[in-house]
Design a protein around this motif. Sequence first.
Motif, PDB file in Angstrom:
ATOM      1  N   ARG A 134       0.837  -1.204   0.000  1.00  0.00           N
ATOM      2  CA  ARG A 134       0.000   0.000   0.000  1.00  0.00           C
ATOM      3  C   ARG A 134       0.874   1.258   0.000  1.00  0.00           C
ATOM      4  O   ARG A 134       0.395   2.352  -0.248  1.00  0.00           O
ATOM      5  CB  ARG A 134      -0.906   0.062   1.251  1.00  0.00           C
ATOM      6  N   LEU A 135       2.148   1.089   0.377  1.00  0.00           N
ATOM      7  CA  LEU A 135       3.029   2.250   0.579  1.00  0.00           C
ATOM      8  C   LEU A 135       3.975   2.515  -0.580  1.00  0.00           C
ATOM      9  O   LEU A 135       4.353   3.654  -0.835  1.00  0.00           O
ATOM     10  CB  LEU A 135       3.888   2.037   1.849  1.00  0.00           C
ATOM     11  N   CYS A 136       4.434   1.443  -1.237  1.00  0.00           N
ATOM     12  CA  CYS A 136       5.455   1.639  -2.285  1.00  0.00           C
ATOM     13  C   CYS A 136       5.379   0.487  -3.289  1.00  0.00           C
ATOM     14  O   CYS A 136       4.761  -0.535  -3.015  1.00  0.00           O
ATOM     15  CB  CYS A 136       6.845   1.732  -1.648  1.00  0.00           C
ATOM     16  N   PRO A 137       6.022   0.653  -4.457  1.00  0.00           N
ATOM     17  CA  PRO A 137       5.976  -0.429  -5.443  1.00  0.00           C
ATOM     18  C   PRO A 137       6.682  -1.688  -4.931  1.00  0.00           C
ATOM     19  O   PRO A 137       7.736  -1.601  -4.297  1.00  0.00           O
ATOM     20  CB  PRO A 137       6.743   0.142  -6.641  1.00  0.00           C
ATOM     21  N   VAL A 138       6.058  -2.820  -5.180  1.00  0.00           N
ATOM     22  CA  VAL A 138       6.628  -4.108  -4.772  1.00  0.00           C
ATOM     23  C   VAL A 138       6.734  -5.006  -6.007  1.00  0.00           C
ATOM     24  O   VAL A 138       5.748  -5.187  -6.724  1.00  0.00           O
ATOM     25  CB  VAL A 138       5.743  -4.803  -3.713  1.00  0.00           C
ATOM     26  N   THR A 139       7.923  -5.528  -6.263  1.00  0.00           N
ATOM     27  CA  THR A 139       8.124  -6.486  -7.346  1.00  0.00           C
ATOM     28  C   THR A 139       8.327  -7.858  -6.727  1.00  0.00           C
ATOM     29  O   THR A 139       9.225  -8.048  -5.904  1.00  0.00           O
ATOM     30  CB  THR A 139       9.364  -6.106  -8.183  1.00  0.00           C
ATOM     31  N   GLN A 140       7.478  -8.807  -7.092  1.00  0.00           N
ATOM     32  CA  GLN A 140       7.543 -10.137  -6.484  1.00  0.00           C
ATOM     33  C   GLN A 140       8.168 -11.139  -7.448  1.00  0.00           C
ATOM     34  O   GLN A 140       7.732 -11.245  -8.599  1.00  0.00           O
ATOM     35  CB  GLN A 140       6.137 -10.617  -6.138  1.00  0.00           C
ATOM     36  N   VAL A 141       9.132 -11.906  -6.977  1.00  0.00           N
ATOM     37  CA  VAL A 141       9.723 -12.985  -7.777  1.00  0.00           C
ATOM     38  C   VAL A 141       9.702 -14.293  -6.983  1.00  0.00           C
ATOM     39  O   VAL A 141       9.723 -14.281  -5.754  1.00  0.00           O
ATOM     40  CB  VAL A 141      11.184 -12.682  -8.196  1.00  0.00           C
ATOM     41  N   GLY A 142       9.671 -15.399  -7.722  1.00  0.00           N
ATOM     42  CA  GLY A 142       9.676 -16.719  -7.078  1.00  0.00           C
ATOM     43  C   GLY A 142       8.290 -17.225  -6.727  1.00  0.00           C
ATOM     44  O   GLY A 142       8.114 -18.327  -6.218  1.00  0.00           O
ATOM     45  N   ILE A 143       7.262 -16.418  -7.023  1.00  0.00           N
ATOM     46  CA  ILE A 143       5.907 -16.681  -6.506  1.00  0.00           C
ATOM     47  C   ILE A 143       5.301 -17.944  -7.145  1.00  0.00           C
ATOM     48  O   ILE A 143       5.271 -18.105  -8.364  1.00  0.00           O
ATOM     49  CB  ILE A 143       4.980 -15.472  -6.775  1.00  0.00           C
ATOM     50  N   ARG A 175      15.616  -9.100 -16.885  1.00  0.00           N
ATOM     51  CA  ARG A 175      15.343  -7.843 -17.598  1.00  0.00           C
ATOM     52  C   ARG A 175      14.031  -7.218 -17.123  1.00  0.00           C
ATOM     53  O   ARG A 175      13.949  -6.019 -16.874  1.00  0.00           O
ATOM     54  CB  ARG A 175      15.252  -8.097 -19.115  1.00  0.00           C
ATOM     55  N   LYS A 176      13.018  -8.051 -16.987  1.00  0.00           N
ATOM     56  CA  LYS A 176      11.700  -7.529 -16.581  1.00  0.00           C
ATOM     57  C   LYS A 176      11.732  -7.020 -15.139  1.00  0.00           C
ATOM     58  O   LYS A 176      11.102  -6.002 -14.823  1.00  0.00           O
ATOM     59  CB  LYS A 176      10.636  -8.619 -16.720  1.00  0.00           C
ATOM     60  N   VAL A 177      12.427  -7.757 -14.289  1.00  0.00           N
ATOM     61  CA  VAL A 177      12.510  -7.342 -12.883  1.00  0.00           C
ATOM     62  C   VAL A 177      13.219  -5.997 -12.792  1.00  0.00           C
ATOM     63  O   VAL A 177      12.751  -5.075 -12.107  1.00  0.00           O
ATOM     64  CB  VAL A 177      13.251  -8.412 -12.042  1.00  0.00           C
ATOM     65  N   LEU A 178      14.322  -5.854 -13.505  1.00  0.00           N
ATOM     66  CA  LEU A 178      15.069  -4.592 -13.459  1.00  0.00           C
ATOM     67  C   LEU A 178      14.208  -3.441 -13.988  1.00  0.00           C
ATOM     68  O   LEU A 178      14.218  -2.342 -13.434  1.00  0.00           O
ATOM     69  CB  LEU A 178      16.367  -4.696 -14.258  1.00  0.00           C
ATOM     70  N   ALA A 179      13.441  -3.720 -15.032  1.00  0.00           N
ATOM     71  CA  ALA A 179      12.600  -2.663 -15.603  1.00  0.00           C
ATOM     72  C   ALA A 179      11.534  -2.212 -14.608  1.00  0.00           C
ATOM     73  O   ALA A 179      11.075  -1.069 -14.646  1.00  0.00           O
ATOM     74  CB  ALA A 179      11.948  -3.159 -16.891  1.00  0.00           C
ATOM     75  N   SER A 180      11.124  -3.108 -13.719  1.00  0.00           N
ATOM     76  CA  SER A 180      10.055  -2.770 -12.771  1.00  0.00           C
ATOM     77  C   SER A 180      10.577  -2.038 -11.534  1.00  0.00           C
ATOM     78  O   SER A 180       9.796  -1.476 -10.771  1.00  0.00           O
ATOM     79  CB  SER A 180       9.333  -4.046 -12.327  1.00  0.00           C
ATOM     80  N   LEU A 181      11.889  -2.071 -11.320  1.00  0.00           N
ATOM     81  CA  LEU A 181      12.455  -1.475 -10.098  1.00  0.00           C
ATOM     82  C   LEU A 181      12.929  -0.052 -10.350  1.00  0.00           C
ATOM     83  O   LEU A 181      13.463   0.248 -11.414  1.00  0.00           O
ATOM     84  CB  LEU A 181      13.649  -2.312  -9.604  1.00  0.00           C
ATOM     85  N   LYS A 182      12.758   0.785  -9.343  1.00  0.00           N
ATOM     86  CA  LYS A 182      13.288   2.141  -9.443  1.00  0.00           C
ATOM     87  C   LYS A 182      14.764   2.112  -9.051  1.00  0.00           C
ATOM     88  O   LYS A 182      15.357   1.048  -8.854  1.00  0.00           O
ATOM     89  CB  LYS A 182      12.479   3.055  -8.534  1.00  0.00           C
ATOM     90  N   GLY A 183      15.361   3.291  -8.932  1.00  0.00           N
ATOM     91  CA  GLY A 183      16.810   3.354  -8.675  1.00  0.00           C
ATOM     92  C   GLY A 183      17.223   2.896  -7.296  1.00  0.00           C
ATOM     93  O   GLY A 183      18.341   2.422  -7.095  1.00  0.00           O
ATOM     94  N   THR A 184      16.324   3.040  -6.322  1.00  0.00           N
ATOM     95  CA  THR A 184      16.651   2.676  -4.940  1.00  0.00           C
ATOM     96  C   THR A 184      15.760   1.511  -4.513  1.00  0.00           C
ATOM     97  O   THR A 184      14.540   1.566  -4.673  1.00  0.00           O
ATOM     98  CB  THR A 184      16.433   3.893  -4.004  1.00  0.00           C
ATOM     99  N   VAL A 185      16.405   0.460  -4.018  1.00  0.00           N
ATOM    100  CA  VAL A 185      15.698  -0.809  -3.809  1.00  0.00           C
ATOM    101  C   VAL A 185      15.957  -1.356  -2.404  1.00  0.00           C
ATOM    102  O   VAL A 185      17.065  -1.246  -1.869  1.00  0.00           O
ATOM    103  CB  VAL A 185      16.173  -1.846  -4.866  1.00  0.00           C
TER     104      VAL A 185
END
Length: 264
Positions: A134-143, A175-185
């Motif tokens: 609810r607070l910030c973008p979340v990229t989920q992998v391994g799901i 590639r897709k994961v990197l595209a979904s992430l901003k500069g600070t992770v």
Amino acid sequence: MLLLPFERTTSHRKGTGQGPAALLAGSLGLELFDEELGRQTYKAGIHTMSLPSGRLSAEAYFPKVSAAVSRLLKLGKTVFSVGGEHSLSQAIIPPHLERWPDLSVLHFDAHADLRPTYEGSPHNHACAMFPVSRLCPVTQVGIRSVGEEEAHLVGQGKVTTFFMHEHRDLKALTRKVLASLKGTVYLSLDLDGFDPSVVPGVGTPQPGGFGWYEALDLLRAVFMSRRVVGADIMELCPGKHEVSSELAASKVLYRLMGWMLARQ
Ligand SMILES: [Mn+2]
């Protein structure tokens, strides 16, 4: 390293409260020299701090966790938290967000963990990522495990979900994961994101997870191309006669620290 031996809501196999102590024990099996990085990461200085949870409820313990993380960040420290159950991330990530408002979270896990509540509590380990999402973008992998009651939240709003069964090509996934992430992770790593053949010692194992090098290749790409400002390693559930899980957990943590240093 912030050790958080907290366990209240394990649903399958109990023991994540012993996770931090097991990870420390596992680290005795590590070389101080990191063979991939060619450096002795510990020389940067690794401090270990434990925050005992006693009989505290999540409602009483989590504010203490947030306060401790906040204090460490103000001192300019990088915080690597070790659980304990994954719901702890709900207390660890907000202080990071306060410091880095543009943060995205990389969530490495077998489970989507997006239930608003589970078994009567919003602090259940099955709800770890709901408040964060609810607070910030979340990229989920391994799901590879999602409940019906959270399915409508998967991949919606601020959540980007890469299902394991749909993303078998690691290079394309990276590639897709990197595209979904901003500069600070920020990295929230549930050890059950690994395949149980790599890390069997978790509370809620699921088949079909990342192999050791698959996970490291993906995580390395993130650590080398983004500014990772903190991480947690959750859900280590040591077995009586199995020590490879705690060794793997400590090795991945040491590697994360090494990558962070290598990029600085
Ligand atoms: Mn999980």
